[in-house]
Design a protein around this motif. Sequence first.
Motif, short mmCIF file in Angstrom:
data_model
loop_
_atom_site.label_atom_id
_atom_site.label_comp_id
_atom_site.label_asym_id
_atom_site.label_seq_id
_atom_site.Cartn_x
_atom_site.Cartn_y
_atom_site.Cartn_z
N GLY A 86 0.82 -1.21 0.00
CA GLY A 86 0.00 0.00 0.00
C GLY A 86 0.85 1.25 0.00
O GLY A 86 2.09 1.19 -0.05
N PRO A 87 0.21 2.42 0.06
CA PRO A 87 0.95 3.69 0.11
C PRO A 87 1.81 3.77 1.37
O PRO A 87 1.56 3.07 2.36
N GLU A 88 2.78 4.63 1.34
CA GLU A 88 3.63 4.83 2.52
C GLU A 88 2.80 5.47 3.64
O GLU A 88 1.83 6.16 3.40
N GLY A 89 3.25 5.21 4.86
CA GLY A 89 2.61 5.84 6.01
C GLY A 89 1.45 5.06 6.59
O GLY A 89 0.75 5.56 7.48
N GLY A 90 1.21 3.82 6.13
CA GLY A 90 0.12 3.03 6.67
C GLY A 90 0.36 2.65 8.12
O GLY A 90 1.48 2.39 8.54
N ARG A 91 -0.71 2.64 8.90
CA ARG A 91 -0.65 2.28 10.32
C ARG A 91 -1.82 1.37 10.66
O ARG A 91 -2.83 1.38 9.97
N ARG A 116 -8.96 -5.19 14.22
CA ARG A 116 -7.80 -4.44 13.72
C ARG A 116 -8.27 -3.38 12.74
O ARG A 116 -9.03 -3.65 11.82
N LEU A 117 -7.79 -2.18 12.96
CA LEU A 117 -8.08 -1.01 12.11
C LEU A 117 -6.82 -0.63 11.36
O LEU A 117 -5.74 -0.53 11.95
N ALA A 118 -6.92 -0.43 10.05
CA ALA A 118 -5.77 0.01 9.25
C ALA A 118 -6.09 1.35 8.59
O ALA A 118 -7.22 1.58 8.15
N ILE A 119 -5.09 2.21 8.56
CA ILE A 119 -5.27 3.56 8.01
C ILE A 119 -4.10 3.88 7.09
O ILE A 119 -2.94 3.81 7.50
N TRP A 120 -4.41 4.18 5.84
CA TRP A 120 -3.44 4.79 4.94
C TRP A 120 -3.81 6.26 4.85
O TRP A 120 -4.98 6.61 4.64
#
Length: 310
Positions: free
Chosen positions: A14-19, A32-36
């Motif tokens: 995915g894009p950079e900066g994913g958490r 689990r929550l993922a955020i780009w």
Amino acid sequence: MTENAPLFNDLATGPEGGRAFWVTARDGLRLRLAIWPAGPRGSVLILPGRTEFVEKYGRAARDFAARGYGVITLDWRGQGLADRPVGKPMLGDVEDFLFYQWDLQAVLEKLDELGIAPPQHLVSHSMGGCIALRALVAGLAVKAAVFSAPMWDIEFGHFAGIVRGVARGGTALGLGPRFAPGTSDETYVLGQKFAGNLLTRDAETYGWLQAQARARPELNLGGPSLQWLDAALRECRDLARLPSPDVPALCVLGGAERIVAPAAIHARMARWPGGTLEVIPNAEHEVMMEIPASRTRFFDGAAALFAAHP
């Protein structure tokens, strides 16, 4: 308290900066929550289908990032790294689809806790489309919604009556926490070769899904339980009786769809004011993961709808 969760971005690409973060639903189950990160046009909330996990949407996040949007998505209970049934980790099990609404609410509350603006646009796939429709009917505040092969009914062909009876009867007899007939603990993409698969015509994408499954077995899921099947069919039946929400919508369906029921999708979109149904010829179930031309058509269509309702 906010606790970071693993995000296998080497698999997601995915894009950079994913958490990723752990989220607790009201009944104590961990999700689990993922955020780009949000783009200049805000964020899109993606509600995945059954068996899926956040890494599967890394490429979709990249496609939305190219169009100015960040992505927020989650592992539903029983999937990915979310809590699973004790002793039966490969069984896709839930007693009532209401529990998925609890998961969605927990994610939205976590975003508020993290100080992240709520997403204004919604994308959902398969089972996620069923969950999304219920949430929209209940008043989920988004500007526009895009559906990918939504599960508004399941395709059983001539065996529909038999399957419904088995799911309902088996659950009533206390057999609900067992695999539905014809399914097992084997995850689909590892048990099915590319030739003849029901998901995509794109060999490279199918290989990518298989590579994810082999690299992280803990993310995989097998077939659904009898009670999941019974709950899904009850939810589809109940939703079919409700009017369409007053939200601009685009529904994209593969012309070769064989997993969810196209008839239910056509019926719903025919009575959705401000709704559009687009059928992509020859495409299979995973329209976001189809051949490049079909994928581009999906993401361009979604971005156009979102831009029209900023």
